[in-house]
Design a protein around this motif. Structure first.
Motif, PDB file in Angstrom:
ATOM      1  N   VAL A  15       0.843  -1.199   0.000  1.00 59.60           N
ATOM      2  CA  VAL A  15       0.000   0.000   0.000  1.00 59.60           C
ATOM      3  C   VAL A  15       0.882   1.254   0.000  1.00 59.60           C
ATOM      4  O   VAL A  15       0.604   2.211  -0.731  1.00 59.60           O
ATOM      5  CB  VAL A  15      -0.989  -0.015   1.192  1.00 59.60           C
ATOM      6  CG1 VAL A  15      -1.594   1.350   1.425  1.00 59.60           C
ATOM      7  CG2 VAL A  15      -2.072  -1.060   0.956  1.00 59.60           C
ATOM      8  N   TRP A 100     -13.842  -4.321  -7.506  1.00 55.98           N
ATOM      9  CA  TRP A 100     -12.652  -3.492  -7.318  1.00 55.98           C
ATOM     10  C   TRP A 100     -12.142  -2.921  -8.630  1.00 55.98           C
ATOM     11  O   TRP A 100     -11.464  -1.905  -8.639  1.00 55.98           O
ATOM     12  CB  TRP A 100     -11.520  -4.290  -6.685  1.00 55.98           C
ATOM     13  CG  TRP A 100     -11.859  -4.996  -5.416  1.00 55.98           C
ATOM     14  CD1 TRP A 100     -12.839  -4.654  -4.514  1.00 55.98           C
ATOM     15  CD2 TRP A 100     -11.234  -6.161  -4.891  1.00 55.98           C
ATOM     16  NE1 TRP A 100     -12.837  -5.543  -3.467  1.00 55.98           N
ATOM     17  CE2 TRP A 100     -11.858  -6.473  -3.669  1.00 55.98           C
ATOM     18  CE3 TRP A 100     -10.193  -6.966  -5.322  1.00 55.98           C
ATOM     19  CZ2 TRP A 100     -11.487  -7.558  -2.887  1.00 55.98           C
ATOM     20  CZ3 TRP A 100      -9.817  -8.044  -4.549  1.00 55.98           C
ATOM     21  CH2 TRP A 100     -10.459  -8.328  -3.338  1.00 55.98           C
ATOM     22  N   GLN A 144      -8.077   4.589  -9.631  1.00 57.09           N
ATOM     23  CA  GLN A 144      -9.316   4.045  -9.062  1.00 57.09           C
ATOM     24  C   GLN A 144      -9.119   2.603  -8.594  1.00 57.09           C
ATOM     25  O   GLN A 144      -9.581   2.230  -7.510  1.00 57.09           O
ATOM     26  CB  GLN A 144     -10.452   4.136 -10.079  1.00 57.09           C
ATOM     27  CG  GLN A 144     -10.926   5.547 -10.309  1.00 57.09           C
ATOM     28  CD  GLN A 144     -11.854   5.689 -11.504  1.00 57.09           C
ATOM     29  OE1 GLN A 144     -12.167   4.719 -12.183  1.00 57.09           O
ATOM     30  NE2 GLN A 144     -12.276   6.910 -11.785  1.00 57.09           N
ATOM     31  N   GLY A 147      -7.182   2.664  -5.458  1.00 60.02           N
ATOM     32  CA  GLY A 147      -8.034   3.067  -4.340  1.00 60.02           C
ATOM     33  C   GLY A 147      -8.917   1.939  -3.847  1.00 60.02           C
ATOM     34  O   GLY A 147      -9.089   1.752  -2.633  1.00 60.02           O
ATOM     35  N   GLN A 148      -9.461   1.169  -4.764  1.00 57.28           N
ATOM     36  CA  GLN A 148     -10.308   0.036  -4.389  1.00 57.28           C
ATOM     37  C   GLN A 148      -9.506  -1.015  -3.622  1.00 57.28           C
ATOM     38  O   GLN A 148      -9.970  -1.544  -2.610  1.00 57.28           O
ATOM     39  CB  GLN A 148     -10.946  -0.597  -5.629  1.00 57.28           C
ATOM     40  CG  GLN A 148     -12.002   0.254  -6.281  1.00 57.28           C
ATOM     41  CD  GLN A 148     -13.241   0.370  -5.411  1.00 57.28           C
ATOM     42  OE1 GLN A 148     -13.627  -0.555  -4.704  1.00 57.28           O
ATOM     43  NE2 GLN A 148     -13.864   1.537  -5.452  1.00 57.28           N
ATOM     44  N   ILE A 150      -6.642  -0.584  -2.000  1.00 54.60           N
ATOM     45  CA  ILE A 150      -6.206  -0.023  -0.718  1.00 54.60           C
ATOM     46  C   ILE A 150      -7.351  -0.020   0.283  1.00 54.60           C
ATOM     47  O   ILE A 150      -7.161  -0.378   1.457  1.00 54.60           O
ATOM     48  CB  ILE A 150      -5.607   1.379  -0.924  1.00 54.60           C
ATOM     49  CG1 ILE A 150      -4.259   1.254  -1.644  1.00 54.60           C
ATOM     50  CG2 ILE A 150      -5.453   2.120   0.408  1.00 54.60           C
ATOM     51  CD1 ILE A 150      -3.694   2.569  -2.170  1.00 54.60           C
ATOM     52  N   THR A 151      -8.537   0.336  -0.155  1.00 47.54           N
ATOM     53  CA  THR A 151      -9.708   0.312   0.735  1.00 47.54           C
ATOM     54  C   THR A 151      -9.952  -1.090   1.252  1.00 47.54           C
ATOM     55  O   THR A 151     -10.230  -1.292   2.439  1.00 47.54           O
ATOM     56  CB  THR A 151     -10.957   0.838  -0.004  1.00 47.54           C
ATOM     57  OG1 THR A 151     -10.724   2.212  -0.344  1.00 47.54           O
ATOM     58  CG2 THR A 151     -12.205   0.721   0.845  1.00 47.54           C
ATOM     59  N   GLN A 152      -9.837  -2.083   0.373  1.00 47.03           N
ATOM     60  CA  GLN A 152     -10.046  -3.467   0.793  1.00 47.03           C
ATOM     61  C   GLN A 152      -8.976  -3.905   1.791  1.00 47.03           C
ATOM     62  O   GLN A 152      -9.283  -4.580   2.772  1.00 47.03           O
ATOM     63  CB  GLN A 152     -10.065  -4.404  -0.414  1.00 47.03           C
ATOM     64  CG  GLN A 152     -10.417  -5.828  -0.072  1.00 47.03           C
ATOM     65  CD  GLN A 152     -11.789  -5.968   0.557  1.00 47.03           C
ATOM     66  OE1 GLN A 152     -12.718  -5.255   0.214  1.00 47.03           O
ATOM     67  NE2 GLN A 152     -11.932  -6.862   1.510  1.00 47.03           N
ATOM     68  N   GLU A 154      -7.372  -1.971   3.861  1.00 46.67           N
ATOM     69  CA  GLU A 154      -7.697  -1.295   5.125  1.00 46.67           C
ATOM     70  C   GLU A 154      -8.835  -1.997   5.848  1.00 46.67           C
ATOM     71  O   GLU A 154      -8.804  -2.160   7.066  1.00 46.67           O
ATOM     72  CB  GLU A 154      -8.039   0.174   4.859  1.00 46.67           C
ATOM     73  CG  GLU A 154      -6.822   0.981   4.436  1.00 46.67           C
ATOM     74  CD  GLU A 154      -7.168   2.361   3.887  1.00 46.67           C
ATOM     75  OE1 GLU A 154      -8.367   2.656   3.642  1.00 46.67           O
ATOM     76  OE2 GLU A 154      -6.212   3.148   3.688  1.00 46.67           O
ATOM     77  N   ARG A 155      -9.830  -2.419   5.107  1.00 44.04           N
ATOM     78  CA  ARG A 155     -10.949  -3.140   5.718  1.00 44.04           C
ATOM     79  C   ARG A 155     -10.486  -4.470   6.328  1.00 44.04           C
ATOM     80  O   ARG A 155     -10.937  -4.854   7.397  1.00 44.04           O
ATOM     81  CB  ARG A 155     -12.060  -3.372   4.693  1.00 44.04           C
ATOM     82  CG  ARG A 155     -12.721  -2.056   4.260  1.00 44.04           C
ATOM     83  CD  ARG A 155     -13.906  -2.278   3.397  1.00 44.04           C
ATOM     84  NE  ARG A 155     -14.969  -2.785   4.256  1.00 44.04           N
ATOM     85  CZ  ARG A 155     -16.008  -3.461   3.821  1.00 44.04           C
ATOM     86  NH1 ARG A 155     -16.150  -3.705   2.548  1.00 44.04           N
ATOM     87  NH2 ARG A 155     -16.935  -3.881   4.654  1.00 44.04           N
ATOM     88  N   GLU A 158      -8.739  -3.871   9.501  1.00 35.90           N
ATOM     89  CA  GLU A 158      -9.667  -3.509  10.564  1.00 35.90           C
ATOM     90  C   GLU A 158     -10.544  -4.677  10.974  1.00 35.90           C
ATOM     91  O   GLU A 158     -11.400  -4.554  11.834  1.00 35.90           O
ATOM     92  CB  GLU A 158     -10.542  -2.335  10.110  1.00 35.90           C
ATOM     93  CG  GLU A 158      -9.763  -1.044   9.890  1.00 35.90           C
ATOM     94  CD  GLU A 158     -10.560   0.026   9.161  1.00 35.90           C
ATOM     95  OE1 GLU A 158     -11.740  -0.219   8.832  1.00 35.90           O
ATOM     96  OE2 GLU A 158      -9.995   1.092   8.918  1.00 35.90           O
ATOM     97  N   ASP A 162     -14.610  -8.353   2.926  1.00 43.92           N
ATOM     98  CA  ASP A 162     -15.512  -8.069   1.815  1.00 43.92           C
ATOM     99  C   ASP A 162     -15.075  -8.919   0.648  1.00 43.92           C
ATOM    100  O   ASP A 162     -13.897  -9.022   0.362  1.00 43.92           O
ATOM    101  CB  ASP A 162     -15.421  -6.584   1.447  1.00 43.92           C
ATOM    102  CG  ASP A 162     -16.511  -6.136   0.504  1.00 43.92           C
ATOM    103  OD1 ASP A 162     -17.591  -6.730   0.528  1.00 43.92           O
ATOM    104  OD2 ASP A 162     -16.294  -5.173  -0.235  1.00 43.92           O
TER     105      ASP A 162
END
Length: 163
Positions: A15, A100, A144, A147-148, A150-152, A154-155, A158, A162
């Motif tokens: 990331v 994604w 984009q 970003g998808q 990286i968001t995954q 991060e999820r 946490e 998904d």
């Protein structure tokens, strides 16, 4: 889902790398395409080494980000989600299925620009110009997708899953 420490570290590293690559790509794109790149400028690259270097930096960074996303971050993320290692096209199809990546076909088309930007310029300024402009116009596709992913990541970090 608790990820092994090695997996967490690898994903975090990737990331960070992707973030840096995006920053460098945006800088290179701005340098290479401001002012807008003309066919005449591409046709005259032999007498403009400064532009040639800026275009080389853009091309290299565009291709490097594609490689990092498709060959490193995506497989690492899929593995963290329990997916078996697969070929790039299979991984891209999974990314599209998960939402994604907007289009595998679009990604493959952008991937094919590599040869046109790296090899075709030797013979055909028209092909190089069109390829460079297409790559520039599609930097947002890479951003984009980044970003998808990286968001995954991060999820996952946490504890949310998904996919």
């Amino acid at each position: 889902m608790t990820l092994p420490v090695e997996t967490q570290e690898r994903l975090a590293f990737l990331v960070r790398v992707v973030g840096k690559e995006i920053t460098h790509l945006e800088y290179a794109a701005n340098q290479a395409f401001t002012p807008p790149l003309t066919l005449s400028a591409v046709d005259d690259l032999d007498s403009n080494p400064a532009l040639a270097l800026r275009l080389e930096a853009f091309t290299s960074r565009f291709c490097r980000l594609q490689d990092t996303l498709g060959d490193k971050l995506l497989p690492a993320l899929l593995k963290a989600l329990g997916e078996s290692p697969s070929a790039l096209l299979i991984n891209l199809n999974k990314a599209e299925k998960y939402g994604w990546l907007e289009s595998v076909d679009e990604w493959v088309s952008l991937r094919q620009l590599r040869n046109k930007m790296i090899h075709e310029y030797i013979e055909d300024a028209n092909v190089l110009h069109a390829s460079l402009v297409t790559a520039y116009e599609n930097v947002s596709v890479l951003e984009q997708f980044s970003g998808q992913l990286i968001t995954q990541v991060e999820r996952l970090q946490e504890g949310e899953v998904d996919g």
